[in-house]
Design a protein around this motif. Structure first.
Motif, PDB file in Angstrom:
ATOM      1  N   ALA A  48      22.598 -22.624  98.406  1.00  0.00           N
ATOM      2  CA  ALA A  48      21.976 -22.252  99.572  1.00  0.00           C
ATOM      3  C   ALA A  48      21.778 -24.198  99.463  1.00  0.00           C
ATOM      4  N   LEU A  49      21.783 -24.594  98.448  1.00  0.00           N
ATOM      5  CA  LEU A  49      21.285 -25.862  97.832  1.00  0.00           C
ATOM      6  C   LEU A  49      22.471 -27.106  98.835  1.00  0.00           C
ATOM      7  N   LEU A  50      23.160 -26.881  98.665  1.00  0.00           N
ATOM      8  CA  LEU A  50      25.188 -26.981  98.431  1.00  0.00           C
ATOM      9  C   LEU A  50      25.038 -26.686  99.920  1.00  0.00           C
ATOM     10  N   ALA A  51      25.345 -26.129 100.655  1.00  0.00           N
ATOM     11  CA  ALA A  51      25.031 -25.729 102.004  1.00  0.00           C
ATOM     12  C   ALA A  51      24.353 -26.686 102.367  1.00  0.00           C
ATOM     13  N   ALA A  52      22.792 -27.642 102.191  1.00  0.00           N
ATOM     14  CA  ALA A  52      22.315 -28.212 102.860  1.00  0.00           C
ATOM     15  C   ALA A  52      22.713 -29.657 102.488  1.00  0.00           C
ATOM     16  N   ALA A  53      23.550 -30.081 101.604  1.00  0.00           N
ATOM     17  CA  ALA A  53      24.353 -31.544 100.622  1.00  0.00           C
ATOM     18  C   ALA A  53      25.389 -31.548 101.653  1.00  0.00           C
ATOM     19  N   LEU A  54      26.343 -30.603 102.055  1.00  0.00           N
ATOM     20  CA  LEU A  54      27.723 -31.054 103.010  1.00  0.00           C
ATOM     21  C   LEU A  54      26.712 -31.805 104.027  1.00  0.00           C
ATOM     22  N   PRO A  55      27.914 -33.421 103.579  1.00  0.00           N
ATOM     23  CA  PRO A  55      27.508 -34.057 105.005  1.00  0.00           C
ATOM     24  C   PRO A  55      28.075 -33.457 105.932  1.00  0.00           C
ATOM     25  N   ALA A  56      27.299 -33.687 106.798  1.00  0.00           N
ATOM     26  CA  ALA A  56      27.424 -33.799 108.530  1.00  0.00           C
ATOM     27  C   ALA A  56      29.060 -33.730 109.094  1.00  0.00           C
TER      28      ALA A  56
ATOM     29  N   ALA B  45      31.327 -21.207 103.526  1.00  0.00           N
ATOM     30  CA  ALA B  45      32.589 -21.420 104.546  1.00  0.00           C
ATOM     31  C   ALA B  45      32.011 -21.484 105.926  1.00  0.00           C
ATOM     32  N   ARG B  46      31.287 -20.341 106.111  1.00  0.00           N
ATOM     33  CA  ARG B  46      30.283 -20.966 107.852  1.00  0.00           C
ATOM     34  C   ARG B  46      29.797 -22.523 107.450  1.00  0.00           C
ATOM     35  N   ALA B  47      29.084 -22.613 106.914  1.00  0.00           N
ATOM     36  CA  ALA B  47      28.703 -23.598 106.531  1.00  0.00           C
ATOM     37  C   ALA B  47      29.123 -25.140 107.137  1.00  0.00           C
ATOM     38  N   VAL B  48      30.141 -24.681 105.655  1.00  0.00           N
ATOM     39  CA  VAL B  48      31.703 -25.701 106.090  1.00  0.00           C
ATOM     40  C   VAL B  48      31.803 -26.083 107.394  1.00  0.00           C
TER      41      VAL B  48
ATOM     42  N   PRO C 121      44.980 -37.388  96.990  1.00  0.00           N
ATOM     43  CA  PRO C 121      44.194 -38.474  95.851  1.00  0.00           C
ATOM     44  C   PRO C 121      42.996 -38.926  96.324  1.00  0.00           C
ATOM     45  N   ASP C 122      42.197 -38.804  97.604  1.00  0.00           N
ATOM     46  CA  ASP C 122      41.322 -38.935  98.061  1.00  0.00           C
ATOM     47  C   ASP C 122      39.797 -38.425  98.587  1.00  0.00           C
ATOM     48  N   GLY C 123      40.164 -37.382  97.349  1.00  0.00           N
ATOM     49  CA  GLY C 123      39.245 -36.319  98.244  1.00  0.00           C
ATOM     50  C   GLY C 123      38.300 -36.128  97.371  1.00  0.00           C
ATOM     51  N   VAL C 124      37.335 -34.738  97.801  1.00  0.00           N
ATOM     52  CA  VAL C 124      36.001 -35.045  97.128  1.00  0.00           C
ATOM     53  C   VAL C 124      35.551 -33.929  97.253  1.00  0.00           C
ATOM     54  N   LEU C 125      35.595 -33.070  95.817  1.00  0.00           N
ATOM     55  CA  LEU C 125      34.515 -31.888  95.522  1.00  0.00           C
ATOM     56  C   LEU C 125      33.437 -31.928  95.148  1.00  0.00           C
ATOM     57  N   TRP C 126      32.994 -30.801  96.590  1.00  0.00           N
ATOM     58  CA  TRP C 126      31.454 -30.669  96.351  1.00  0.00           C
ATOM     59  C   TRP C 126      31.212 -29.274  95.531  1.00  0.00           C
ATOM     60  N   MET C 127      30.237 -29.544  94.522  1.00  0.00           N
ATOM     61  CA  MET C 127      29.552 -27.997  93.363  1.00  0.00           C
ATOM     62  C   MET C 127      28.350 -27.626  92.928  1.00  0.00           C
ATOM     63  N   VAL C 128      27.935 -26.975  93.103  1.00  0.00           N
ATOM     64  CA  VAL C 128      27.022 -26.300  92.688  1.00  0.00           C
ATOM     65  C   VAL C 128      27.226 -25.884  92.032  1.00  0.00           C
ATOM     66  N   ALA C 129      26.095 -25.578  90.124  1.00  0.00           N
ATOM     67  CA  ALA C 129      26.340 -25.292  89.221  1.00  0.00           C
ATOM     68  C   ALA C 129      24.818 -25.161  88.181  1.00  0.00           C
ATOM     69  N   ASN C 130      24.502 -24.360  87.394  1.00  0.00           N
ATOM     70  CA  ASN C 130      23.407 -23.993  87.104  1.00  0.00           C
ATOM     71  C   ASN C 130      23.639 -25.533  86.370  1.00  0.00           C
TER      72      ASN C 130
ATOM     73  N   ILE D 217      23.475 -35.439  93.422  1.00  0.00           N
ATOM     74  CA  ILE D 217      22.977 -35.619  94.692  1.00  0.00           C
ATOM     75  C   ILE D 217      21.951 -34.443  95.317  1.00  0.00           C
ATOM     76  N   GLY D 218      22.193 -33.665  94.529  1.00  0.00           N
ATOM     77  CA  GLY D 218      20.673 -32.375  94.580  1.00  0.00           C
ATOM     78  C   GLY D 218      20.524 -32.180  93.770  1.00  0.00           C
ATOM     79  N   GLY D 219      20.345 -30.315  94.463  1.00  0.00           N
ATOM     80  CA  GLY D 219      19.523 -29.826  93.657  1.00  0.00           C
ATOM     81  C   GLY D 219      18.059 -29.096  92.772  1.00  0.00           C
ATOM     82  N   ASP D 220      17.820 -28.313  92.177  1.00  0.00           N
ATOM     83  CA  ASP D 220      16.016 -28.178  91.614  1.00  0.00           C
ATOM     84  C   ASP D 220      16.257 -27.952  90.643  1.00  0.00           C
ATOM     85  N   ALA D 221      15.502 -27.630  89.706  1.00  0.00           N
ATOM     86  CA  ALA D 221      14.928 -27.428  88.582  1.00  0.00           C
ATOM     87  C   ALA D 221      16.236 -26.973  88.321  1.00  0.00           C
ATOM     88  N   ALA D 222      16.568 -25.965  88.033  1.00  0.00           N
ATOM     89  CA  ALA D 222      17.780 -24.705  87.685  1.00  0.00           C
ATOM     90  C   ALA D 222      19.458 -24.758  87.422  1.00  0.00           C
ATOM     91  N   PHE D 223      19.142 -25.873  89.536  1.00  0.00           N
ATOM     92  CA  PHE D 223      20.880 -26.336  89.684  1.00  0.00           C
ATOM     93  C   PHE D 223      21.210 -27.637  90.016  1.00  0.00           C
TER      94      PHE D 223
END
Length: 328
Positions: A174-182, A199-202, A282-291, A310-316
């Protein structure tokens, strides 16, 4: 270990495998030794791609879904109690009436609780204990109505027991989906796509041309096919750490797993990061969430020229990593 219990059950007559007919082994895990069973009649049934490939590579007939009547079955218990019940009910329906169905699992898989539940429903044998686990056998037949696995609806998504975050949207996702650029555009890969939440958020972004969902668990991918009703989506039943995308991507999104069974294994997440770097333009971007506690910083800094939290909380932690480094 499973092999030690199987060997004792076979040699001691607890598991009397008929002289003819196929033997279904449901959900064995990579590395399990099935040598005590008649290999020419064994059919490994699993929807988890790394396990599927491992057994197929060792000459076992391996299928995603069991079909027809079997002479016997061995159920290898998964971690999920609901999934375990479903597998046992499935095995009881696949084996000819009266044929042996063995239930095998580690204590850490909850085998004691599962066998306790079974005792009130079927004629279960005494359990054989060995190698921190147990195996018991019952004759196939009626008695397990209500145990069959069924899909459920969670926050507008279809899920099934045993898949990641089956009971609701994972907080990290949920945190990652909220951080994806429009303004996300082009081709996107969702590695470890699960039942399709990210994928649905993308695909809510009009600029996205393709979204490749790569998922090792067939049950989860089947759910994703229902949850992501978009012509731009492409579905790949594959191990994301080894799968080669059909083309380089402008973006990769992922919430990589970090467990093998019950054991934490940061190497799995590191393999996802390496796969993402390989699959990006070569100019690609990874958007990742992890503990936050996972040791991914060094790999990200080695494989990408730009790394930013670019985002997260105390755990992620939500990370944007751009410009993958090409190794020769």
């Amino acid at each position: 270990m499973r092999s030690a219990r199987l060997e004792m059950a076979l040699e001691g007559g607890l598991l009397p495998v008929p002289a003819e007919g196929r033997v279904a082994v449901l959900r064995p895990r990579l590395g399990d030794d099935l040598a005590g069973l008649p290999k020419d009649r064994v059919e490994v049934v699993t929807g988890f791609r790394p396990d599927f490939d491992w057994f197929a590579g060792r000459g076992f007939r391996t299928v995603r879904a069991a079909e027809g009547d079997y002479a016997a079955a061995v159920v290898c218990l998964p971690r999920s109690r609901e999934q375990a019940r479903g597998l046992i009910a499935q095995a009881a329906g696949l084996v000819v009436a009266g044929g042996p169905v063995a239930v095998d699992g580690q204590k850490t898989d909850g085998v004691d609780a599962v066998l306790k539940e079974l005792r009130g429903r079927v004629a279960l044998s005494e359990a054989l204990s060995k190698a921190h686990g147990k195996i018991a056998v019952f004759p196939a037949g009626a008695g397990l109505a209500g145990w069959a696995a069924a899909p459920v609806e969670v926050e507008g998504f279809r899920t099934v027991a045993g898949v990641f975050s089956a009971d609701g949207v994972d907080r990290g996702s949920a945190l990652l989906a909220a951080a994806l650029p429009a303004e996300m555009k082009g081709k996107v890969a969702d590695l470890g796509a699960g039942w399709g939440y990210l994928a649905r958020a993308v695909l809510a972004r009009d600029g996205v041309k393709e979204c490749h969902l790569v998922e090792a668990e067939a049950d989860a991918l089947d759910c994703a096919r229902d949850n992501v009703a978009d012509a731009r989506a492409q579905f790949h039943w594959a191990d994301a750490t080894t799968f080669r995308l059909p083309k380089l991507m402008e973006h990769v999104v992922m919430n990589p797993p970090f467990h093998q069974g019950r054991d934490a294994d940061p190497a799995l997440g590191l393999a996802f990061i390496a796969a993402a770097a390989r699959g990006l333009a070569p100019d690609g971007v990874l958007w990742m969430v992890a503990n936050r506690h996972l040791p991914y910083d060094r790999a990200l800094g080695t494989l990408f020229r730009e790394v930013q939290e670019i985002g997260g909380d105390a755990a992620f932690r939500v990370t944007r990593a751009a410009y993958p480094v090409r190794t020769r």
